[in-house]
Design a protein around this motif. Structure first.
Motif, mmCIF file in Angstrom:
data_model
loop_
_atom_site.group_PDB
_atom_site.id
_atom_site.type_symbol
_atom_site.label_atom_id
_atom_site.label_comp_id
_atom_site.label_asym_id
_atom_site.label_seq_id
_atom_site.Cartn_x
_atom_site.Cartn_y
_atom_site.Cartn_z
ATOM 1 N N PHE A 270 0.547 -1.217 0.060
ATOM 2 C CA PHE A 270 0.029 0.099 -0.013
ATOM 3 C C PHE A 270 0.719 1.270 -0.037
ATOM 4 C CE2 PHE A 270 -2.120 -3.459 2.581
ATOM 5 C CZ PHE A 270 -2.963 -3.527 1.872
ATOM 6 N N ARG A 271 2.268 1.117 -0.146
ATOM 7 C CA ARG A 271 3.159 2.388 -0.224
ATOM 8 C C ARG A 271 2.680 3.154 1.214
ATOM 9 N NH1 ARG A 271 5.077 -0.786 -3.171
ATOM 10 N NH2 ARG A 271 6.165 -0.218 -5.232
ATOM 11 N N GLU A 272 2.782 2.268 2.327
ATOM 12 C CA GLU A 272 2.444 3.019 3.657
ATOM 13 C C GLU A 272 3.983 3.370 4.278
ATOM 14 O OE1 GLU A 272 -1.815 0.927 4.702
ATOM 15 O OE2 GLU A 272 0.413 0.515 5.481
ATOM 16 N N ALA A 273 4.369 4.769 4.681
ATOM 17 C CA ALA A 273 5.238 5.102 5.259
ATOM 18 C C ALA A 273 5.286 4.984 6.817
ATOM 19 C CB ALA A 273 5.683 6.653 4.961
ATOM 20 N N VAL A 274 6.390 4.464 7.211
ATOM 21 C CA VAL A 274 6.318 4.375 8.790
ATOM 22 C C VAL A 274 6.555 6.053 9.350
ATOM 23 C CG1 VAL A 274 7.359 3.331 10.850
ATOM 24 C CG2 VAL A 274 6.815 2.010 8.810
ATOM 25 N N THR A 275 5.798 6.244 10.148
ATOM 26 C CA THR A 275 6.328 7.656 10.891
ATOM 27 C C THR A 275 6.979 7.622 12.132
ATOM 28 O OG1 THR A 275 4.296 7.995 12.307
ATOM 29 C CG2 THR A 275 4.239 8.637 9.797
ATOM 30 N N LEU A 276 7.810 8.806 12.425
ATOM 31 C CA LEU A 276 8.634 8.878 13.735
ATOM 32 C C LEU A 276 7.934 8.542 14.850
ATOM 33 C CD1 LEU A 276 11.426 9.241 14.916
ATOM 34 C CD2 LEU A 276 11.043 11.660 14.853
ATOM 35 N N PRO A 277 6.835 9.114 14.930
ATOM 36 C CA PRO A 277 5.941 8.648 16.254
ATOM 37 C C PRO A 277 5.459 7.217 16.202
ATOM 38 C CG PRO A 277 4.934 10.843 15.240
ATOM 39 C CD PRO A 277 6.037 10.243 14.217
ATOM 40 N N THR A 278 5.387 6.748 15.139
ATOM 41 C CA THR A 278 4.720 5.173 15.196
ATOM 42 C C THR A 278 6.158 4.390 15.828
ATOM 43 O OG1 THR A 278 3.379 5.565 13.608
ATOM 44 C CG2 THR A 278 4.191 3.335 13.734
ATOM 45 N N LEU A 279 7.284 4.717 15.336
ATOM 46 C CA LEU A 279 8.673 4.304 15.739
ATOM 47 C C LEU A 279 8.755 4.444 17.321
ATOM 48 C CD1 LEU A 279 10.951 4.857 13.038
ATOM 49 C CD2 LEU A 279 9.993 2.786 13.291
ATOM 50 N N LEU A 280 8.567 5.648 17.749
ATOM 51 C CA LEU A 280 8.883 5.976 19.204
ATOM 52 C C LEU A 280 7.734 5.188 19.928
ATOM 53 C CD1 LEU A 280 9.749 9.902 18.831
ATOM 54 C CD2 LEU A 280 11.390 7.813 19.158
ATOM 55 N N GLY A 281 6.506 5.379 19.567
ATOM 56 C CA GLY A 281 5.474 4.881 20.287
ATOM 57 C C GLY A 281 5.757 3.093 20.377
ATOM 58 N N THR A 282 6.109 2.636 19.159
ATOM 59 C CA THR A 282 6.105 1.212 19.169
ATOM 60 C C THR A 282 7.396 0.627 20.194
ATOM 61 O OG1 THR A 282 5.519 1.074 16.967
ATOM 62 C CG2 THR A 282 6.764 -0.798 17.707
ATOM 63 N N ALA A 283 8.600 1.368 20.244
ATOM 64 C CA ALA A 283 9.534 1.175 21.192
ATOM 65 C C ALA A 283 9.183 1.116 22.656
ATOM 66 C CB ALA A 283 10.654 2.152 20.976
ATOM 67 N N LEU A 284 8.335 2.074 22.797
ATOM 68 C CA LEU A 284 7.619 2.495 24.199
ATOM 69 C C LEU A 284 6.714 1.170 24.500
ATOM 70 C CD1 LEU A 284 6.810 6.065 24.731
ATOM 71 C CD2 LEU A 284 8.789 4.879 25.813
ATOM 72 N N ILE A 285 5.852 0.604 23.785
ATOM 73 C CA ILE A 285 5.140 -0.644 23.740
ATOM 74 C C ILE A 285 5.779 -1.885 23.948
ATOM 75 C CG2 ILE A 285 3.168 -1.740 23.070
ATOM 76 C CD1 ILE A 285 2.270 0.781 21.445
ATOM 77 N N VAL A 286 6.719 -1.955 23.115
ATOM 78 C CA VAL A 286 7.551 -3.386 23.127
ATOM 79 C C VAL A 286 8.292 -3.337 24.269
ATOM 80 C CG1 VAL A 286 9.478 -4.614 21.954
ATOM 81 C CG2 VAL A 286 7.577 -3.574 20.661
ATOM 82 N N THR A 287 8.998 -2.017 24.818
ATOM 83 C CA THR A 287 9.937 -2.153 25.858
ATOM 84 C C THR A 287 8.816 -2.503 27.316
ATOM 85 O OG1 THR A 287 11.281 -0.332 25.013
ATOM 86 C CG2 THR A 287 11.221 -0.771 27.536
ATOM 87 N N GLY A 288 7.662 -2.146 27.403
ATOM 88 C CA GLY A 288 6.759 -2.354 28.498
ATOM 89 C C GLY A 288 6.253 -3.825 28.277
ATOM 90 N N CYS A 289 6.213 -4.167 27.163
ATOM 91 C CA CYS A 289 5.801 -5.728 26.781
ATOM 92 C C CYS A 289 6.967 -6.804 27.432
ATOM 93 C CB CYS A 289 5.355 -5.996 25.640
ATOM 94 S SG CYS A 289 3.804 -5.365 25.306
ATOM 95 N N TRP A 290 8.172 -6.254 26.882
ATOM 96 C CA TRP A 290 9.090 -6.974 27.419
ATOM 97 C C TRP A 290 9.444 -7.013 28.823
ATOM 98 C CZ3 TRP A 290 13.994 -5.271 29.686
ATOM 99 C CH2 TRP A 290 15.191 -6.283 29.727
ATOM 100 N N MET A 291 9.357 -5.965 29.478
ATOM 101 C CA MET A 291 9.528 -5.783 31.051
ATOM 102 C C MET A 291 8.457 -6.475 31.752
ATOM 103 S SD MET A 291 10.135 -1.741 31.808
ATOM 104 C CE MET A 291 10.117 -2.123 33.349
ATOM 105 N N ALA A 292 7.190 -6.722 31.051
ATOM 106 C CA ALA A 292 6.198 -7.180 31.841
ATOM 107 C C ALA A 292 6.333 -8.793 31.602
ATOM 108 C CB ALA A 292 4.996 -7.023 31.388
ATOM 109 N N THR A 293 6.866 -9.436 30.580
ATOM 110 C CA THR A 293 6.786 -10.800 30.264
ATOM 111 C C THR A 293 8.315 -11.562 30.569
ATOM 112 O OG1 THR A 293 7.529 -10.592 28.314
ATOM 113 C CG2 THR A 293 5.308 -10.852 28.556
ATOM 114 N N ARG A 294 9.389 -10.723 30.874
ATOM 115 C CA ARG A 294 10.850 -11.580 31.056
ATOM 116 C C ARG A 294 10.505 -12.145 32.349
ATOM 117 N NH1 ARG A 294 15.051 -8.348 33.756
ATOM 118 N NH2 ARG A 294 14.362 -6.494 34.670
ATOM 119 N N LYS A 295 11.263 -13.064 32.566
ATOM 120 C CA LYS A 295 11.763 -13.649 33.748
ATOM 121 C C LYS A 295 12.628 -12.935 34.959
ATOM 122 C CE LYS A 295 11.081 -18.610 32.518
ATOM 123 N NZ LYS A 295 12.051 -19.921 32.568
ATOM 124 N N PRO A 296 12.216 -13.174 35.920
ATOM 125 C CA PRO A 296 13.229 -12.478 37.165
ATOM 126 C C PRO A 296 14.561 -13.282 37.172
ATOM 127 C CG PRO A 296 11.387 -13.685 38.297
ATOM 128 C CD PRO A 296 11.194 -13.766 36.696
#
Length: 307
Positions: A270-296
């Motif tokens: 679809f020739r969709e470009a990825v915006t900077l806010p999408t990249l930054l928001g994704t980094a925050l969401i993925v970091t949160g998910c990683w923190m929540a699911t990683r083993k102590p």
């Protein structure tokens, strides 16, 4: 005499197979999303979702009927029906959102589902929410706000976009509840049975709304929807195979590669470009998910002093 022990190379390759299968499964399902967006844009999200479910059931059901060892018990059948109903509306709202949002952006926001699942597990299963999970949720929510704020900041937040984001958040809540059902379902039924009832029940539930929402499928949409159905089955089976052979904690980070696939397929289809806010928001969401699911980290056993 004992047989030859496996070489380190072969054992290492065997350990990597589940991760390769999970990565392939995520890629196949991301490609499925692209085909579904194409089909939904042509013939409508409702019609495309119904056809995908029924086509998928027709592809997987013969294998389950051939290998099945009996009809599921009443308790298991109840779980199949529950998940099928949830998945029907989860898929419909997600594919509707894809017709209003870029593919990568939609996938990024959908990553908040594991964080929502933490709180549902507390309410429904009595699991204790750790402090790190609360902080992870704040990160995930912040990431969502960054992505939505990027839309508002560029003046792209119109009524259609807002409706797409609302549908996506609704789908994420259902997907989070879906995690809870899958946890119980996987302990009582095999992947073929689960996949058969998942697609079949979902398709039959959505068919009930055909008099109000249905339309005659556009011929150009049939091929991408059929491809999406095949990708759904193969992708789900690949992930099921992987999760049966490696710990979920180790495989969860691979799920986030879906954003990379979505970015690629969104641009290619679809020739969709990825915006900077999408990249930054994704980094925050993925970091949160990683923190929540990683083993102590495991503490070393205490040393006992000799007397």
């Amino acid at each position: 005499m004992p047989g030859p022990s496996p070489s380190p190379t072969s054992s290492s390759a065997a350990r990597l197979l589940p991760f390769a299968a999970a990565a392939a499964g995520v890629g196949l399902l991301s490609l499925m999303d692209a085909f579904m967006k194409e089909g939904a844009l042509v013939t409508g999200a409702y019609t495309a979702t119904v056809l995908r479910s029924l086509m998928g059931a027709s592809m997987i059901a013969p294998f389950w009927l051939w290998l099945k060892r009996g009809w599921p018990t009443r308790a298991v059948l109840k779980l199949h029906l529950e998940r099928g109903i949830i998945s029907a509306f989860m898929a419909l709202s997600f594919f509707f959102a894809l017709t209003r949002l870029p593919l990568a952006e939609a996938i990024a926001i959908s990553f908040i589902a594991p964080l929502i699942a933490l709180y549902l597990a507390r309410v429904l299963l009595g699991e204790v929410i750790q402090p790190k999970a609360i902080f992870a949720s704040i990160l995930g929510f912040s990431g969502t706000l960054v992505i939505v704020g990027g839309r508002i900041g560029t003046g792209e937040m119109d009524a259609d976009t807002a409706l797409g984001i609302a549908a996506l958040l609704f789908s994420a809540v259902l997907y989070a509840y879906n995690f809870i059902v899958i946890r119980r379902q996987a302990q009582l039924a095999g992947p073929l049975e689960i996949a058969t009832f998942h697609s079949g029940v979902g398709g039959m539930v959505l068919l009930l709304f055909a008099p109000f929402m249905g339309s005659v499928p556009v011929q150009e949409a049939l091929l991408p929807i059929a491809a999406a159905a095949l990708l759904t089955v193969t992708g789900a089976m690949a992930i099921a195979w992987a999760y049966a052979r490696a710990e979920a904690q180790a495989l969860v980070p691979i799920e986030y590669s879906g954003f990379l696939w979505a970015s690629l397929f969104g641009w290619a289809f679809f020739r969709e470009a990825v915006t900077l806010p999408t990249l930054l928001g994704t980094a925050l969401i993925v970091t949160g998910c990683w923190m929540a699911t990683r083993k102590p980290a495991r503490r070393p056993p205490a040393e006992t002093s000799s007397q």
